[in-house]
Write a protein that holds these residues in place. Structure first.
Motif, PDB file in Angstrom:
ATOM      1  N   ASP A   6      65.442  33.147  65.047  1.00  0.00           N
ATOM      2  CA  ASP A   6      66.731  33.829  64.938  1.00  0.00           C
ATOM      3  C   ASP A   6      67.606  33.149  63.890  1.00  0.00           C
ATOM      4  OD1 ASP A   6      68.499  35.789  65.515  1.00  0.00           O
ATOM      5  OD2 ASP A   6      68.900  35.195  67.573  1.00  0.00           O
ATOM      6  N   ALA A  10      68.970  34.791  60.330  1.00  0.00           N
ATOM      7  CA  ALA A  10      70.381  34.769  59.935  1.00  0.00           C
ATOM      8  C   ALA A  10      70.546  34.141  58.554  1.00  0.00           C
ATOM      9  CB  ALA A  10      71.198  33.996  60.972  1.00  0.00           C
ATOM     10  N   THR A  13      69.702  36.501  55.821  1.00  0.00           N
ATOM     11  CA  THR A  13      70.816  37.427  55.579  1.00  0.00           C
ATOM     12  C   THR A  13      71.853  36.791  54.664  1.00  0.00           C
ATOM     13  OG1 THR A  13      70.532  38.533  57.708  1.00  0.00           O
ATOM     14  CG2 THR A  13      72.699  38.714  56.678  1.00  0.00           C
ATOM     15  N   LEU A  14      72.191  35.535  54.930  1.00  0.00           N
ATOM     16  CA  LEU A  14      73.183  34.841  54.105  1.00  0.00           C
ATOM     17  C   LEU A  14      72.666  34.636  52.685  1.00  0.00           C
ATOM     18  CD1 LEU A  14      74.567  32.196  56.629  1.00  0.00           C
ATOM     19  CD2 LEU A  14      75.460  34.475  56.088  1.00  0.00           C
ATOM     20  N   GLU A 125      79.683  41.476  57.423  1.00  0.00           N
ATOM     21  CA  GLU A 125      78.301  41.107  57.732  1.00  0.00           C
ATOM     22  C   GLU A 125      78.126  39.586  57.766  1.00  0.00           C
ATOM     23  OE1 GLU A 125      73.684  42.189  56.456  1.00  0.00           O
ATOM     24  OE2 GLU A 125      75.358  42.973  55.253  1.00  0.00           O
ATOM     25  N   THR A 128      79.804  38.236  60.990  1.00  0.00           N
ATOM     26  CA  THR A 128      78.961  38.525  62.153  1.00  0.00           C
ATOM     27  C   THR A 128      77.772  37.573  62.202  1.00  0.00           C
ATOM     28  OG1 THR A 128      79.608  40.855  62.141  1.00  0.00           O
ATOM     29  CG2 THR A 128      77.551  40.302  63.270  1.00  0.00           C
ATOM     30  N   THR A 129      77.179  37.307  61.047  1.00  0.00           N
ATOM     31  CA  THR A 129      76.024  36.410  60.973  1.00  0.00           C
ATOM     32  C   THR A 129      76.411  34.980  61.329  1.00  0.00           C
ATOM     33  OG1 THR A 129      75.044  37.810  59.251  1.00  0.00           O
ATOM     34  CG2 THR A 129      74.164  35.580  59.476  1.00  0.00           C
ATOM     35  N   ARG A 132      76.852  34.679  64.986  1.00  0.00           N
ATOM     36  CA  ARG A 132      75.553  34.633  65.660  1.00  0.00           C
ATOM     37  C   ARG A 132      74.951  33.232  65.552  1.00  0.00           C
ATOM     38  NH1 ARG A 132      73.081  38.539  63.111  1.00  0.00           N
ATOM     39  NH2 ARG A 132      71.369  37.527  62.046  1.00  0.00           N
TER      40      ARG A 132
END
Length: 203
Positions: A6, A10, A13-14, A125, A128-129, A132
């Motif tokens: 996970d 993440a 995504t970054l 986004e 949010t990441t 998380r």
């Protein structure tokens, strides 16, 4: 998905959203993050460290003063050492800082681009990441008695066979305890798990 998988998802995504790089400091306690990830250009990282900018950085000052997200161009914090100008000179022209969590365990992260400001959708986004990541890496409140016993044996220098004998269990059972504590503390090695347990004050 495992916590490690996970975290990696993440970070991917970054990476996609921040072409010049980022720094994420998770659960900052006693002035140091419990976990951090950094992809800024090496030249900037070295320049930043050699000038002792961490204690003067307006993005960090802002992150400790509030939570949310803010473009560097809108930071309401003075920058007397012109750190953001130096960052721009190293390619970090447009930036974003996010801050999340209680002051006792704050996560502060900064992101950079060289082509344009971050859009509102990108900021959403990224925020949010980061939230998380903060949640995934929340330190456990405690360890089980068996996990603590296993780590204490390692801390005392016992080898697996000796530790198992001391605890009256099989060596495979002892190894299973170490696996469970590594998973609980999201550590790659037993040594890392032991260090985190000390940092989290679980031993």
């Amino acid at each position: 998905m495992s916590p490690r998988a996970d975290i990696n998802a993440a970070l991917r995504t970054l990476n996609r959203l921040t072409p010049v790089g980022y720094f994420v400091g998770l659960h900052i306690r006693f002035a140091a993050p419990l976990m951090q990830f950094q992809t800024y250009p090496e030249q900037w990282s070295e320049f930043y460290s050699s000038n002792g900018y961490a204690l003067r950085d307006p993005t960090i000052a802002w992150g400790f003063s509030t939570t949310g997200a803010c473009r560097w161009s809108n930071l309401p914090v003075p920058d007397p050492f012109s750190i953001l100008k130096d960052a721009a000179d190293h390619g970090l022209v447009y930036g974003l800082t996010t801050s999340h969590g209680p002051i006792s365990s704050r996560t502060i992260a900064s992101f950079a681009r060289d082509d344009r400001e971050f859009t509102d959708d990108e900021i959403q986004e990224i925020s949010t990441t980061v939230r998380r990541l903060h949640s995934i890496t929340e330190p456990p409140a405690s360890l089980t008695k068996a996990q603590k016993e296993a780590l204490r044996c390692i801390a005392e220098g016992d080898r697996h066979a000796a530790a198992a004998a001391k605890l009256g269990i099989t060596e495979s059972a002892f190894k299973a305890r170490l696996i469970s504590v590594r998973e609980r503390l999201m550590a790659r090695t037993t040594a890392e798990a032991l260090q985190r347990a000390k940092e989290y004050r679980l031993l």
